[in-house]
Design a protein around this motif. Structure first.
Motif, PDB file in Angstrom:
ATOM      1  N   LYS A 291       0.816  -1.225   0.000  1.00 36.78           N
ATOM      2  CA  LYS A 291       0.000   0.000   0.000  1.00 36.78           C
ATOM      3  C   LYS A 291       0.844   1.266   0.000  1.00 36.78           C
ATOM      4  O   LYS A 291       0.592   2.181  -0.774  1.00 36.78           O
ATOM      5  N   CYS A 292       1.842   1.317   0.898  1.00 34.47           N
ATOM      6  CA  CYS A 292       2.625   2.559   1.026  1.00 34.47           C
ATOM      7  C   CYS A 292       3.281   2.925  -0.302  1.00 34.47           C
ATOM      8  O   CYS A 292       3.548   4.108  -0.563  1.00 34.47           O
ATOM      9  N   VAL A 293       3.545   1.920  -1.139  1.00 39.72           N
ATOM     10  CA  VAL A 293       4.212   2.153  -2.411  1.00 39.72           C
ATOM     11  C   VAL A 293       3.463   3.195  -3.264  1.00 39.72           C
ATOM     12  O   VAL A 293       4.095   3.966  -4.002  1.00 39.72           O
ATOM     13  N   HIS A 294       2.124   3.240  -3.137  1.00 35.40           N
ATOM     14  CA  HIS A 294       1.359   4.246  -3.875  1.00 35.40           C
ATOM     15  C   HIS A 294       1.777   5.665  -3.478  1.00 35.40           C
ATOM     16  O   HIS A 294       1.860   6.564  -4.306  1.00 35.40           O
ATOM     17  N   PHE A 295       2.030   5.852  -2.200  1.00 39.16           N
ATOM     18  CA  PHE A 295       2.340   7.192  -1.696  1.00 39.16           C
ATOM     19  C   PHE A 295       3.807   7.516  -1.910  1.00 39.16           C
ATOM     20  O   PHE A 295       4.178   8.665  -2.116  1.00 39.16           O
ATOM     21  N   LEU A 296       4.633   6.479  -1.900  1.00 37.71           N
ATOM     22  CA  LEU A 296       6.033   6.666  -2.254  1.00 37.71           C
ATOM     23  C   LEU A 296       6.122   7.123  -3.709  1.00 37.71           C
ATOM     24  O   LEU A 296       6.936   7.995  -4.048  1.00 37.71           O
ATOM     25  N   ASP A 297       5.268   6.569  -4.545  1.00 34.63           N
ATOM     26  CA  ASP A 297       5.216   7.043  -5.940  1.00 34.63           C
ATOM     27  C   ASP A 297       4.733   8.490  -6.000  1.00 34.63           C
ATOM     28  O   ASP A 297       5.300   9.316  -6.725  1.00 34.63           O
ATOM     29  N   LEU A 298       3.704   8.796  -5.228  1.00 37.37           N
ATOM     30  CA  LEU A 298       3.133  10.150  -5.307  1.00 37.37           C
ATOM     31  C   LEU A 298       4.139  11.229  -4.911  1.00 37.37           C
ATOM     32  O   LEU A 298       4.146  12.313  -5.480  1.00 37.37           O
ATOM     33  N   ILE A 299       4.991  10.949  -3.932  1.00 34.00           N
ATOM     34  CA  ILE A 299       5.890  12.030  -3.495  1.00 34.00           C
ATOM     35  C   ILE A 299       6.925  12.358  -4.563  1.00 34.00           C
ATOM     36  O   ILE A 299       7.330  13.501  -4.716  1.00 34.00           O
ATOM     37  N   ARG A 300       7.340  11.348  -5.319  1.00 34.25           N
ATOM     38  CA  ARG A 300       8.228  11.650  -6.470  1.00 34.25           C
ATOM     39  C   ARG A 300       7.490  12.469  -7.516  1.00 34.25           C
ATOM     40  O   ARG A 300       8.023  13.419  -8.079  1.00 34.25           O
TER      41      ARG A 300
END
Lengths: 337, 337, 337, 337
Positions: B172-181
């Protein structure tokens, strides 16, 4: 599968075309428009046939449901013809801008007995419907007052449109006159209306107003304020608030997004939808869906010809009130029918 | 007309089916699912064919675009096979839960050169996209900090799902890790993550956490907070706030309606969407639409395989950080590839 | 009537003067400031005497309560002297920027036994206090995560201030480190902090950071995010959100007014308070009121010297974490005392 | 230093006492109340003298400013006596419930020439004042419509109060009739009012209404809606919205706090203030401050006797309209004076 024919391929006709396309129980069979190119473009877009005349469309046995999206002056004849052809009818308001004629048509349609729904799409706005259901369930107690504001879009209609519109009270305010009956579940007793030309002189030159205030007293004594404007510089702004003995409920104005910015000394949110099509996009399909469910035999309440007639009676009272600068009782208008 | 094949007829596969149906430039040609009944039901719903195997679907020359909506462990092989068959690929993340394998696959896909998009649908949420565009245009100056909260839906996944998910950071967190980039336009430097089991012991028994806090330092020094939970009692709650030298901008949490009630001593608004499908309903279609535009030659930026890989690298760093209770530099993870 | 002496007639001293004036159980007896003109002006404003030295003020038998609003480096001696003179002490944090000295002072003060309150005024913000009470009463279930954002005012402190402040973690973040113990009712286990200089190079030149991210793991596993900035272009922006197994609660950012405008395509609300004095205006008086109630024998919980010490321990851990780029356990810091 | 005498030591008298105490340019010299115990208690609370009669208070040469906070039937005589004694007068509305008498008194007061301010405190609400200033500065263009809602507190007044109040239009609605002149900067042309008893039969038994709807047409054609209720189950609810050719502006309803909770399927905010004293707490002091500034020679606009008179004229028109069920022109009421 319910096969649909649409009369009128203008903006609202296309909106209904989309609604038919989205509803898995419907299919668009044919369309008609006096502008043949319009009809052909819409037919192609939705994979439908072109009818050569309204009569041809009504005569098409494959069609179960006719959507009337033509100009107002064609409504009466088309409502009647479609009903006589045994079609279910989903029609834009009004049945006729002449109240006496509308009344007579309603009597005839009642005799025919085919299902008829008026396109009061605001009843199918998700938030308005939540508000209505809660009010009717007693969530705020007994209704004391209602506020219905509607302003927009960001330009006034053309003089031609204004001249054939029946005037602001019959053309736009009628939607809110319908809503107050629907929300409160009550009939109106008296109406007072005041109108002004403040935003655009062209509206006054066409014999209409661009700003109107209406108060309606309902049977219980509940008081409804309608605050309408033909134009809002900032888009399309609708809001309903109902105050009762136990609380208050509001269907809030919608914004076009949910982004907030804070800069300098302002907190800025996204603005409003630009017009009623954007504001009420989902309600058109929901209205058609409701009629389809009713045709399928479900116990769904839809705005029928009596609702359309009563909204017109209220609009007539408002028009009279504004013209004569006095409070007009509904019974006075009804007595003339 | 772009002809689409969908691998996987579960919930997300059907969501993509709807997106294809809505896009007037696409048509759904075939679907595949190991459960034949699922495949048949979906094919019927959307008027598509059933492929007897993924290979059969990839071999179908009529198909231009393959949507991979299968379980994670099938992704790598299907991305490669679809790409080798010359199809454009729209695939759910990750390419593979094993980072080394994902890296190798990305190298191979790059060599093949077919267009590949990863389904980071949150980038296509209207409000998130507005926020990103304004941040990238400098509206809040230089980014100082970001807050990304995501919690929900109102139940935790099954133990089986949790065990095969790769863990919360990768899943799940991977979605937000993508968003911050994507929001900042910057690459990450270091990551720290802490996780806890607070909401449901079954999550801990499956070796995972239900609550996680991550901080990522970006190249510029900007600091991103990720506050994620597998479950929220009240629905699905996503919010992004970006603070910069000139202001702050927020993509606000969405509510499921816009009705307000005031009763007793409370002002109550409608609650939150129940799950990510409700919350992000429109984003799935917008994501597919963007890929279709790209395939049509428009200058549209979509999350590609490098983006998917970098998000996985960050998730790997977070997983390592939580396991070893230390700050992990991105360069350390990259060096192992 | 409780007679009060105030040490320090700067901005915060005057704020406390106002609080004393508003509290009908108190009267301001004397003030001291090394700048005699300051002292005289404040004495005149509030109808109080001027003390010629801190010692003279402590020696004044009429005085029951000493408010310490002097620069940090004078705190330790004044806390001790006031307590030894038998006064109740309301002092600004910290007791001393050197943790070992603060610890020793706390031991001594504990031996003396006079009531001492630390001026963590945010605990007395009406909304923060509502949030804390509801969280502690279990309204959102078990705490999973907390978000505490604080940014502002719209300029950074002077280099001199920064150099003597003990650094951002000890100077500002300490308020939020205190709040997370108060809100959750739990002790901290470990802390990770990252800092950056992004808004103003002068902060970096003074050896400090202007942007900080902290995560604290509490005993239960609850995870607290602190997102702090020395400066916000748009004013003073504080927000607390606590997420738990049953719901989420937020003490929302305040705006300086409640006027909304809709123009063009924006909805604009009033901006934020300009600084912490505006934002927290009422909390200063509420803090003093609470201490007065405690002195009157009421069962009021106030932040005491142990709370001040523990917040400092957490700030020390954050400072160490940022300096050494690692997660720091609270036990490691405590072990050195 | 302006020395103040207050006539009337009830709730509103004490509110003015607090305002005097807060204003550093004023001091409370004496109070009078027919209930001697009330007078003594208030005098002690604020450190003032007790006057044995209104006459004694007016005769006190030390007093510069008289605040009239007595029952309505005493107003006229006290306004006149205070003015004849050369005092500045800050008085609660109305000058007299009998319009003809009020008119005559205004003529006399005009002749005396002493400064007189009517306590229309809502003009001094921070948010209402922001709205008025922006409207008058043209921020929303030309005014088209106004909505003023006011409901509450959560119980209706006693029958005795109702019988002596002059009726809802004169007692409460008059505040909003004043506001529409102040906001728009325009004079009224005609008024229509409808009232109902819906919340509490005791109101009807006392010959009054608990729910009222008023529409006022202003000189320019701008239309103002007033939606008033004597009681709101949920507290005190005031809201003003002004719509114009360039935009809309709203002074939003206030809540008693800024905490949000999300639980189950609701988002709940803090409720409303309980009564007008809580809702408008700060406005009373701001009103007195403005009058003091005016007395000090500053160019401050305050609601004077002509404003009070015109608001009464409008309330008279509304009362007549409701009684006779017709639209009433302002000129008709003025012609009778």
């Amino acid at each position: 599968m319910i096969r649909v024919g649409i009369i009128g391929c203008g903006r609202i006709g296309q909106v209904h075309g989309l609604s038919v396309e989205k509803n898995r129980a419907c299919t668009l069979h044919a369309v008609y428009d006096p502008g043949e190119a319009n009809a052909r473009a819409m037919a192609q877009r939705f994979g439908a046939n072109v009818a050569v005349s309204p009569e041809a469309l009504f005569a098409e046995t494959a069609i179960d449901l006719v959507v009337i999206a033509s100009p107002t002056d064609a409504h009466e004849a088309q409502f009647l013809a479609a009903a006589r052809a045994g079609k279910a009818v989903f029609g834009e308001k009004p049945i006729d801008n002449n109240l006496a004629r509308a009344y007579a048509t309603v009597q005839t349609l009642r005799g025919i007995g085919t299902p008829v729904m008026l396109g009061f799409n605001r009843r199918y706005d998700r938030d308005h419907a939540t508000l209505q259901a809660e009010v009717r369930a007693g969530a705020i107690g007994r209704v004391q007052s209602m506020q219905l504001a509607s302003r927009g879009p960001n330009s006034v209609p053309s003089p031609q449109y204004l001249r054939s519109s029946g005037g602001f009270y019959r053309d736009k305010c009628v939607h809110f006159l319908d809503l107050i009956r629907w929300i409160s579940g009550e009939e109106p007793l008296e109406v007072v209306a005041m109108g002004s030309v403040l935003a655009d002189v062209s509206v006054g030159e066409a014999g209409d107003v661009d700003t109107a205030a209406i108060v309606v007293r309902m049977q219980s004594g509940a008081l409804a304020h309608i605050d309408n404007a033909r134009r809002a510089a900032y888009g399309y702004d609708d809001r309903i608030e109902v105050f009762g003995t136990q609380g208050v409920i509001e269907s809030q104005r919608l914004r076009s997004g949910n982004v907030m910015r804070i800069r300098d000394n302002h907190v800025c949110l996204d603005g409003l939808p630009r017009n009623s099509f954007e504001r009420y996009a989902d309600s058109y399909a929901a209205a058609l869906d409701a009629f389809v469910e009713k045709l399928q035999g479900k116990a769904v309440e839809v705005p029928g010809i009596e609702d359309g007639l009563m909204a017109q009676v209220m609009a007539e009272a408002a028009t009279l009130s504004a013209a004569q600068s006095r409070i007009v009782r509904i019974s006075e208008v009804l007595a003339k029918l």
